[in-house]
Write a protein that holds these residues in place. Structure first.
Motif, PDB file in Angstrom:
ATOM      1  N   VAL B 117       5.337  -6.043   0.350  1.00 26.81           N
ATOM      2  CA  VAL B 117       4.760  -6.136  -0.987  1.00 26.81           C
ATOM      3  C   VAL B 117       5.453  -7.215  -1.815  1.00 26.81           C
ATOM      4  O   VAL B 117       4.800  -8.013  -2.479  1.00 26.81           O
ATOM      5  CB  VAL B 117       4.877  -4.756  -1.694  1.00 26.81           C
ATOM      6  N   THR B 118       6.797  -7.272  -1.738  1.00 23.14           N
ATOM      7  CA  THR B 118       7.533  -8.131  -2.675  1.00 23.14           C
ATOM      8  C   THR B 118       7.669  -9.565  -2.202  1.00 23.14           C
ATOM      9  O   THR B 118       7.781 -10.472  -3.014  1.00 23.14           O
ATOM     10  CB  THR B 118       8.955  -7.570  -2.913  1.00 23.14           C
ATOM     11  N   PHE B 554      -1.560  -6.058  -1.024  1.00 19.20           N
ATOM     12  CA  PHE B 554      -0.491  -5.481  -0.212  1.00 19.20           C
ATOM     13  C   PHE B 554       0.002  -4.211  -0.868  1.00 19.20           C
ATOM     14  O   PHE B 554       0.224  -4.175  -2.075  1.00 19.20           O
ATOM     15  CB  PHE B 554       0.655  -6.491  -0.064  1.00 19.20           C
ATOM     16  N   ARG B 555       0.190  -3.193  -0.088  1.00 23.66           N
ATOM     17  CA  ARG B 555       0.592  -1.925  -0.685  1.00 23.66           C
ATOM     18  C   ARG B 555       1.441  -1.155   0.315  1.00 23.66           C
ATOM     19  O   ARG B 555       1.108  -1.092   1.500  1.00 23.66           O
ATOM     20  CB  ARG B 555      -0.675  -1.146  -1.041  1.00 23.66           C
ATOM     21  N   ASN B 556       2.514  -0.575  -0.163  1.00 28.65           N
ATOM     22  CA  ASN B 556       3.322   0.314   0.674  1.00 28.65           C
ATOM     23  C   ASN B 556       3.148   1.748   0.213  1.00 28.65           C
ATOM     24  O   ASN B 556       2.983   2.008  -0.972  1.00 28.65           O
ATOM     25  CB  ASN B 556       4.805  -0.072   0.611  1.00 28.65           C
ATOM     26  N   PHE B 557       3.178   2.664   1.195  1.00 26.47           N
ATOM     27  CA  PHE B 557       3.024   4.084   0.880  1.00 26.47           C
ATOM     28  C   PHE B 557       4.259   4.835   1.341  1.00 26.47           C
ATOM     29  O   PHE B 557       4.990   4.366   2.202  1.00 26.47           O
ATOM     30  CB  PHE B 557       1.834   4.667   1.659  1.00 26.47           C
ATOM     31  N   GLU B 563       2.949   0.345   5.585  1.00 33.02           N
ATOM     32  CA  GLU B 563       2.624  -0.919   4.937  1.00 33.02           C
ATOM     33  C   GLU B 563       1.163  -1.229   5.194  1.00 33.02           C
ATOM     34  O   GLU B 563       0.701  -1.182   6.325  1.00 33.02           O
ATOM     35  CB  GLU B 563       3.472  -2.051   5.514  1.00 33.02           C
ATOM     36  N   PHE B 564       0.462  -1.533   4.109  1.00 32.82           N
ATOM     37  CA  PHE B 564      -0.946  -1.853   4.255  1.00 32.82           C
ATOM     38  C   PHE B 564      -1.194  -3.259   3.715  1.00 32.82           C
ATOM     39  O   PHE B 564      -0.607  -3.668   2.724  1.00 32.82           O
ATOM     40  CB  PHE B 564      -1.793  -0.839   3.480  1.00 32.82           C
ATOM     41  N   SER B 565      -2.053  -3.993   4.379  1.00 32.64           N
ATOM     42  CA  SER B 565      -2.458  -5.285   3.831  1.00 32.64           C
ATOM     43  C   SER B 565      -3.930  -5.521   4.098  1.00 32.64           C
ATOM     44  O   SER B 565      -4.472  -5.070   5.106  1.00 32.64           O
ATOM     45  CB  SER B 565      -1.624  -6.416   4.432  1.00 32.64           C
TER      46      SER B 565
END
Lengths: 277, 780
Positions: B117-118, B554-557, B563-565
């Motif tokens: 994400v970052t 982009f997202r983390n859960f 990790e999703f993109s």
């Protein structure tokens, strides 16, 4: 390119997996196919006219029986062709010159085929040919040890002198007792002279012979256009479907109006040898 | 050049700041073996800011005088928190202990927990080699390329090939680097395996977009493989025996903590069995990797690495061919001052092949090679915690020897024939600034200036019609001396990336890049073979240009566990190199008459969900894409689907650790079949049965899908035993799907083997039915 696939298959240490498959082959408008040959031999020359068929049709082609065929040379001679003059069932779609004639080196021959309203033209120039010095018979030891066909382990070697001062293109046909002989059904034996030295010292011709066979080698001269046609044709016949090689495509031809096939004009030499001790 | 420096001035907003600041810098290493760690997050608690280590494990922070709490963290390592009293410029090296978990979990090294994400990088994936080793492998040979082929935006031409196609780019548009040196053909055995021996790989990453300015020369992707530096604390080794090849690797200190080495070799051994069984046709391949590094002091460290690999085919001792890559890299990392890090590299790469027939009347030897020597100067300038500047200069000299055919007997029918050699000088200047505008917004902007020179010694043939490949008429020859400039090609490649944090767990990213490719593969097929040659941009070949934009979410859960993109891209290629229909690409003295450069465009959507921690790790990816080409004189000048176009591409890659003894792995892949040219009829010419072709790539091969399974067994170690063994059991193609490799047509034969002259049949080739294999690995 198919050879690469074969090499590749050899790598796989299990049975190469190769099986028939039925493809979806849509019907398309048939394409006119013309095959013609004029040589420097005194004979009645032929032109074959046909149309393409669907991939899974049981016939090889659909012969065209009502074409008008003629050949004109640049010396002012006009030769007319008649369809299947001897009424031979196997000669449907074959047109023969109504007189015998021998092509002349350096002369350009122009073919005209008319089917209904459509006219198809091609021309080719008769190139000179080198002589075959000799043929010899040799026993192939590998084949003798492990013959593919029992008794067939003699090969015929070819000797010639390649003229280094001009550009030549060659087409070869090999015969065993008057039957055409190829290593593989889809092989065509042809060459340009780009890489050739003057002396050709016994290169093996296709296939193997047994004692008592009669071998014949025919060598045809070709124009560059002819060389390109056979080169494209073998790439299409032996292509790998565009994996390592190029995707399949129709051969370049000297015929116009979107016809396929080729009109070839050649000088021919031939040599025979009997397979004996 | 003036403009370039002007650009530099504009791009360095932080240069005038930071008078009363001190620099904290150093290397972050793995405590167990001394390997430098890449991408370690260095976080300053007081300032809520930080940086990350570069590809050499180096970091630098410019901070006001004061005392700080700094945490160094990376996935797979225990975070280390240190107090630092910064009253002067300080060197601060840190070693991170490996995270000891209950089980021997697979963890991805070298990344911050939330980097997905970052980090500003998008369209980029690391390939976790530890995981690759536990995944099912063809013939038991773990291969990173096989995992790369399952990443989003990447496709393959089917199984059994090492080529990969990134976002609508052909196989030659990937820059494949091993320790910075380009590898021109990454295949063993025509692609069954890649040249990358999993034992020596430290890190590998694939960029398919947002490509940093320090990379150039290929249009579609960068695959950067870095090998291990070697354990500088203790001597270690490992080895493995697979169904096809065996491997051995040894690493250790030369002078403890100062210098270390690693050597590794792999060789296939089926030929030994084949020979013993009396088989006359044999084949083998080998790889050797070796590397030494020594640390002169903290400011100067040196690395030297080589790679050698070769495939050798021998048929009956009379006909054979071989090919191989050789690369060498020498690298000097130097700290000019606390904030200026320099990497100087000298790189050499060679690819060659030979084919030889031993025969009195028709013997020949055919050889060809491509060579290059590169000097690279790359600089990282840590201007402030929010500004990092990368700039450098690369120059390469390349020689292309497309082929020589020589007779190898006096009586051979061949005469010595040599194709025209070509030479090129390739310069690149680049400048790139990573600028943290705010806690939410980071920008990366820069450009690469490519100056490519086609140089002598060479003869350029002029033609009556340069595109007429039937009636070739040469009208004149232009002769150029050694190093004489033939033509210069200048291209500016802008690169831009942006990342905006929506919240601490999600971000959006954007990138644009232009790429230039001046080295062209001469291949008309889908998958390159080693006998394909390369040619430089020259009198008759224009540089290939690609423009690509990509946007992503982009997202983390679950605390960064998942990790999703989601990314969408559009790529437009100008002057893509292709060849006329029926082109003669092998040993053609007038090859330039076959060149046809055209357009290619591709767009797609890529989804990926990845889990890097825990008992279960792996990823799943789905790609929807479309790629077309429009090439003059090809397919009657109509656009056609590219050979590697794939509409749908779905993959699952995963491993599950049941306990200390057992780990299970699986791959599943499903893709739309590749476009294919099927005959639309047939005809007869003489007695040949000929296919009638109407349109290129108008059909598709059957869809491709395959499941592979693996199980890794680590037996309990006996007390006092100095070595640890493990077994990897693989089942390739578990449900034995007959996946089409290709389809070809032929004249069928009747039961007596005689050709049926009025018929034609299509045949499908598939490579692998269900295929079990076992690999035994040992560590000592």
């Amino acid at each position: 390119m198919k050879n690469i696939i074969k090499t590749f298959a050899l790598l796989l240490l299990f049975n190469a997996c190769d099986e028939p498959i039925t493809i979806d082959s849509d019907s398309v408008e048939p394409v006119v196919i013309i095959e013609g040959l004029v040589t420097d031999q005194m004979t009645s020359h032929y032109v074959r006219v046909s149309r393409s068929v669907d991939f899974y049709d049981d016939v090889a082609v659909e012969p065209v029986l009502d074409a008008q065929v003629s050949i004109r040379d640049d010396q002012g001679n006009l030769y007319s062709f008649d369809h299947n003059p001897w009424n031979n069932a196997e000669q449907q779609g074959y047109y023969y010159s109504d007189i015998e004639f021998a092509g002349q080196v350096g002369t350009t021959y122009s073919l005209t085929v008319t089917i209904g309203e459509e006219v198809y033209r091609a021309s080719d120039r008769l190139q000179p040919i080198m002589a075959i010095d000799s043929l010899t018979v040799s026993l192939d030891e590998d084949e003798f040890d492990d013959p593919e066909d029992p008794g067939y382990y003699y090969e015929v070697l070819f000797f010639a002198r390649e003229p280094q001062d001009r550009k030549d293109f060659y087409l070869f046909k090999f015969y065993r007792n008057d039957s055409i002989l190829r290593d593989d059904e889809d092989d065509i034996y042809f060459s340009d002279d780009d890489l050739l030295a003057e002396e050709i010292n016994g290169i093996p011709t296709a296939g193997y012979y047994s004692l008592g066979d009669q071998a014949r080698v025919e060598m045809y001269s070709m124009s560059r256009q002819g060389f390109i046609y056979y080169n494209d044709l073998i790439n299409l016949l032996q292509g790998d479907g565009g994996m390592f090689g190029a995707p399949p495509v129709n051969p370049r031809t000297n015929l116009d109006n979107d016809a396929l096939g080729f009109f070839q004009v050649s000088a021919v030499v031939s040599e025979e040898i009997a397979i004996e001790f | 050049m003036k403009r370039f420096f002007l650009l530099a001035m504009i791009l360095i907003p932080g240069l005038t700041l930071g008078q009363s600041k001190f620099t904290l810098n150093g290397y972050v290493k793995d405590a167990s073996n001394g390997e430098e760690l890449i991408g370690v997050t260095v976080y300053v608690h007081e300032l809520k800011t930080g940086t990350a280590t570069n590809v050499y494990g180096f970091y630098a922070l410019s901070l006001p005088q004061g005392s700080y709490e700094i945490t160094f963290s990376s996935v797979g390592y225990q975070p280390v928190r240190k107090s630092v009293e910064l009253t002067r410029n300080m060197e601060f090296n840190v070693e991170l202990p490996v995270q000891i978990t209950e089980m021997d979990e697979i963890v991805v090294t070298g990344d911050a927990l939330d980097a997905n994400v970052t980090d500003i990088k998008m369209s980029r994936n690391e390939i976790n080699v530890k995981q690759v080793k536990r995944l099912p492998a063809l013939f038991g040979e773990p291969d990173i390329i096989k995992t790369i082929q399952m990443l989003p935006g990447v496709s393959s031409a089917g199984e059994g090939t090492s080529s990969f196609f990134v976002r609508g780019g052909s196989a030659d548009q990937n820059l494949i680097l091993i320790d910075e040196a380009p590898v021109y053909d990454p295949s063993h055995l025509f692609g069954l395996f890649s040249v990358f021996n999993a034992d020596v790989i430290k890190e590998s990453e694939l960029y398919r977009g947002g490509i940093p300015s320090r990379f150039g020369g290929r249009l579609s992707s960068i695959l950067e493989v870095r090998t291990k530096d070697g354990n500088n604390k203790k001597l270690e080794g490992s080895g493995g025996i697979g169904s096809l090849a065996s491997r051995i690797m040894l690493e250790g200190p030369i002078r403890k903590e100062k210098s270390s080495f690693i050597v590794s070799a792999r060789r296939s051994y089926v030929d030994l069995f084949l020979r013993a069984a009396g088989e006359e046709n044999t084949v083998h391949f080998y790889d050797v990797n070796a590397k030494v590094n020594w640390k002169h002091n903290n400011n100067n460290r040196f690395f030297a690495a080589i790679y050698l690999g070769r495939d050798v085919f021998d048929f009956d001792d009379t006909f054979g061919f071989d090919w191989g890559n050789a690369t060498a890299t020498f690298r000097w990392n130097h700290l000019f001052n606390d904030r200026l890090f320099s990497n100087t590299s000298i790189i050499a790469s060679n690819f060659d092949y030979a084919m030889e027939l031993d025969d009195e009347s028709q013997g020949f030897k055919w050889t060809s090679n491509i060579r290059e020597v590169t000097l690279k100067e790359d600089l990282n300038y840590f201007v402030s915690p929010s500004v990092e500047l990368n700039f450098g200069y690369h120059v390469s000299y390349r020689s292309f020897e497309p082929g020589v055919i020589e007779p190898n007997s006096d009586r051979s029918l061949f005469t010595r024939t040599e194709l025209q050699n070509e030479f090129a000088l390739d310069h690149a200047f680049y400048l790139e600034n990573q600028h943290k505008i705010s806690n939410k917004l980071t920008l990366l902007y820069g450009a690469r200036l490519s100056i490519f020179q086609s140089i002598g010694e060479s003869d350029i043939y002029l033609y009556e019609d340069p595109q007429d490949n039937v009636n070739i008429v040469r009208t004149d020859t232009l002769s150029f001396d050694n190093f004489e400039n033939i033509k210069t090609f200048v291209n500016l490649e802008p690169r831009f990336s942006a990342r905006y944090m929506l919240n601490p767990a999600s971000s959006v990213k954007f990138s644009y890049n232009r790429m230039v490719q001046n080295t062209h593969l001469i291949s008309a097929g889908t998958v390159p073979i080693p006998f394909n040659t390369w040619a430089p941009t020259s009198y008759y070949l224009e540089p290939q240009l690609a423009d690509q934009i990509a946007v992503g979410y982009f997202r983390n859960f679950k605390d960064n566990a998942f990790e999703f993109s989601a990314e969408a891209y559009y790529k437009d290629i100008n002057n893509v190199t292709d060849f006329a229909d029926n082109a003669e690409i092998f040993f053609n003295e007038d090859l330039s008459t076959e060149y046809r450069q055209g357009d290619s465009w591709s767009y797609g959507l890529e989804l990926m969900l990845q889990k890097k921690e825990g008992r279960f790790t792996g990823f799943t990816s789905y790609t929807w894409s479309r790629t077309e080409r429009d090439i003059p004189d090809v397919n009657l000048n109509e656009p056609f689907l590219a050979n590697y176009d794939r509409r749908h591409n779905f993959n699952i890659v995963g491993t599950y650790e049941l306990n200390n003894k057992w780990t299970f792995g699986a791959n599943f892949t499903y893709t739309t079949g590749r476009p294919f040219t099927l005959p639309s009829g047939k005809y007869q010419y003489e007695d040949y049965q000929v296919d009638l072709i109407t349109e290129r790539n108008a059909s598709k091969l059957p869809d491709f899908h395959r499941l592979d399974l693996s199980a890794t067994l680590i037996p309990q170690n006996k007390r006092g035993r100095k070595w640890q063994g493990s077994w990897v059991f693989s089942i390739y193609n578990a449900y034995s799907r007959k996946n089409a490799f290709t389809i070809y047509t032929q004249t069928p034969e009747d039961s007596n083997g005689e050709p049926i002259r009025n018929q034609k049949e299509a045949r499908l080739i598939y490579l692998f039915p269900i295929l079990p294999s076992v690999t035994y690995n040992v560590k000592f």
